[in-house]
Write an enzyme that holds these catalytic residues in place. Structure first.
Site, short mmCIF file in Angstrom:
data_model
loop_
_atom_site.label_atom_id
_atom_site.label_comp_id
_atom_site.label_asym_id
_atom_site.label_seq_id
_atom_site.Cartn_x
_atom_site.Cartn_y
_atom_site.Cartn_z
N GLU A 81 0.82 -1.48 -0.03
CA GLU A 81 0.08 -0.09 -0.08
C GLU A 81 0.75 1.24 -0.10
O GLU A 81 1.75 1.52 0.97
CB GLU A 81 -0.98 -0.18 1.19
CG GLU A 81 -2.10 1.22 1.12
CD GLU A 81 -2.94 1.02 2.27
OE1 GLU A 81 -3.42 0.00 2.73
OE2 GLU A 81 -3.33 2.28 2.73
N LYS A 98 -7.59 -0.75 11.14
CA LYS A 98 -7.02 -1.14 10.09
C LYS A 98 -5.61 -0.37 9.80
O LYS A 98 -4.50 -0.97 9.26
CB LYS A 98 -7.87 -0.82 8.96
CG LYS A 98 -7.49 -1.59 7.68
CD LYS A 98 -6.81 -0.60 6.61
CE LYS A 98 -6.33 -1.35 5.32
NZ LYS A 98 -5.46 -0.42 4.58
N ASP A 125 3.58 -14.60 11.48
CA ASP A 125 2.28 -15.22 10.99
C ASP A 125 1.44 -14.01 11.20
O ASP A 125 0.65 -13.92 12.40
CB ASP A 125 1.80 -16.35 11.68
CG ASP A 125 0.54 -16.94 11.26
OD1 ASP A 125 0.01 -16.11 10.60
OD2 ASP A 125 0.14 -18.09 11.74
N HIS A 133 -1.99 10.47 0.08
CA HIS A 133 -2.26 9.12 -0.68
C HIS A 133 -2.26 9.25 -1.90
O HIS A 133 -1.75 8.41 -2.55
CB HIS A 133 -3.57 8.76 -0.05
CG HIS A 133 -3.70 7.46 0.05
ND1 HIS A 133 -3.39 6.59 0.95
CD2 HIS A 133 -4.53 6.40 -1.01
CE1 HIS A 133 -3.76 5.15 0.77
NE2 HIS A 133 -4.36 5.17 -0.56
#
Ligand code: MEV
Length: 451
Positions: free
Chosen positions: A97, A292, A308, A405
């Site tokens: 991202e 998130k 993991d 962004h």
């Protein structure tokens, strides 16, 4: 209708394949290319383009999983200037991202000048359970458990011996009666200390041994009736819910030292920031996105260090719901002119075993972090999460998220369109200070090409 059509096409295209795992890699690629791409050589070339010329390295990757046909690359970036408990770190991050690494680096730089990050591991206990069914007298089961407990531990000695040498092992085994939730359902609820290992193999091996001993000894327990002797082991598995494997990371500074560069006063910024965190504490829709953003930082380091991320994700989100409503993992206050911002989250990590000794880039990432213990890695990763949240909230409460962004996204759009280095430079210069909208970028690109 469309669904039926797609179903029909897929039905025609995909035929069950027998013995796929036994095919060679070349044969697997051929099967994919002929089954899905009409033998188009382009598909084959995309798959093979990602093969590594270094055969040893390629074989290593091939053998991580089954049925490997290619490699899936993610960018591996570095966020420098993280001051953690007075020591400088450059944090490796594997993530696709745009703007995550840039935001981490920016937050690191910001806090570098304000005392850096402080961290603390609050607990390191991990959990595993043997789930079983017992149809009988509860008090007899309790007596049996008291009698067999020492043997559960001694039979597992061959598994626990080495872990004990490293300071870890079994912490406790408890019998838990879950019959109020499900008829005849009980557990052996076990806690472990796994030191620098993530501990999944260790815990699962211990649990399977406990289950074997438990079932075997029940058959010999005289007080049990024949039905009671027949304990049914349903499964033995670690839990990825680790509410007692918690790390805290924090930053703080006088409100007056918070930035003014985004057009708001430090005071206004601090208040708005705290409000944004409070919203994530009480509003699950916002909390999920807020967390998130935290996981953008957490997962990137978890991946770069060969851990993991599914286990971490599952555990973190369960923890965020522990009070009955999904909530923020971070907290912020202003007290006596001091701004404080901190995170608390569960992280079950390993710095030995698994990919950590196998994957050359993972090894390199851990070396960059000076071969941390699992506890040290917990702290570094908590910092990455906190920094990410700081960056996101700083943008959201000031300029809005799209400014930074879309700037990063501009390069993705241009790469997708096959822009040359010179075209990228010209288009980036054109959009400097402008709002970046996908269609405008395409239009500008076409305009440039038409010249
Ligand atoms: C995007 O990946 C993450 C953010 O949505 C996080 C947030 O809203 O706090 C920017």
């Amino acid at each position: 209708m469309l669904y039926l059509f797609t179903y029909f096409i897929l039905q025609k295209m995909i035929k069950p394949v027998k013995g796929f795992s036994k095919l060679t890699k070349e044969e697997k690629v051929s099967w994919v290319v002929s089954s899905f791409f009409n033998d188009n050589p382009k598909a084959e070339s995309i798959i093979k383009r990602y093969w590594n010329d270094d055969h040893e390295l390629q074989q290593l990757h091939d053998e991580f999983i089954e049925n490997t046909i290619s490699n899936y690359y993610l960018p591996f970036g570095i966020a420098p200037n993280f001051l953690i408990n007075g020591k400088l770190f450059a944090i490796p991050m594997a993530i696709e991202e745009s703007s995550v690494v840039a935001a981490a680096s920016k937050a690191a730089k910001f806090w570098l000048d304000r005392g850096g990050f402080k961290t603390e591991v609050l607990s390191t206990t991990k959990i595993g359970q043997v789930h079983f069914m017992y149809n009988g007298d509860k008090s007899k089961l309790e007596s049996f458990f008291s009698e067999v407990k020492a043997k559960l531990i001694s039979d597992a000695k061959p598994i626990t011996k080495n872990m004990e040498k490293r300071g870890g092992g079994i912490i406790a085994i408890e019998l838990v009666n879950k019959t109020a939730a499900l008829d005849n359902y009980y557990q052996l609820h076990c806690s472990f200390e796994t030191m620098d290992a993530m501990g999944a193999n260790f815990i699962n091996s211990c649990l399977e041994q406990f289950a074997k001993t438990f079932k075997g000894e029940a058959k010999k327990f005289n007080a049990f009736s024949e039905t009671e002797k027949d304990i049914e082991i349903v499964m033995s598995i670690l839990s990825n819910y680790v509410p007692d494997c918690i790390v805290r990371a924090s930053v703080s500074c006088p409100v007056s030292e918070l930035n003014e560069d985004e057009g708001v006063s430090p005071n206004e910024f601090a208040k708005k920031f705290v409000r944004a965190v409070q919203i994530a504490q009480v509003e699950p829709y916002r909390a999920v996105t807020h967390n998130k953003g935290i996981m953008n930082g957490v997962d990137a380091v978890v991946l770069a260090t060969g851990n993991d991320f599914r286990a971490v994700e599952a555990g973190v989100h369960a923890y965020a719901s522990r009070n009955g409503s999904y909530s923020s993992l971070t907290y912020a206050t202003i007290e006596n002119g001091i701004f404080k911002f901190w995170i608390e989250l569960p992280l079950a990590l390993g710095t030995v075993g698994g990919l950590t000794n196998l994957h050359p880039l993972v090894k390199l990432a851990l070396e960059m972090l000076e071969k941390p213990s699992a506890k040290e890695l917990m702290q570094i990763i908590a910092v990455a999460g906190l920094a990410q949240n700081f960056g996101a909230l700083r943008s959201l409460t000031t300029t809005g998220i799209q400014k930074g962004h879309m700037k990063m996204h501009l390069m993705n759009i241009l790469n997708q369109m096959g822009a040359s280095a010179d075209e990228k430079k010209q288009i980036a210069a054109y959009f400097e200070g402008k709002t970046i909208v996908h269609n405008d970028v395409v239009a500008k690109f076409n305009e440039l090409r038409a010249l």
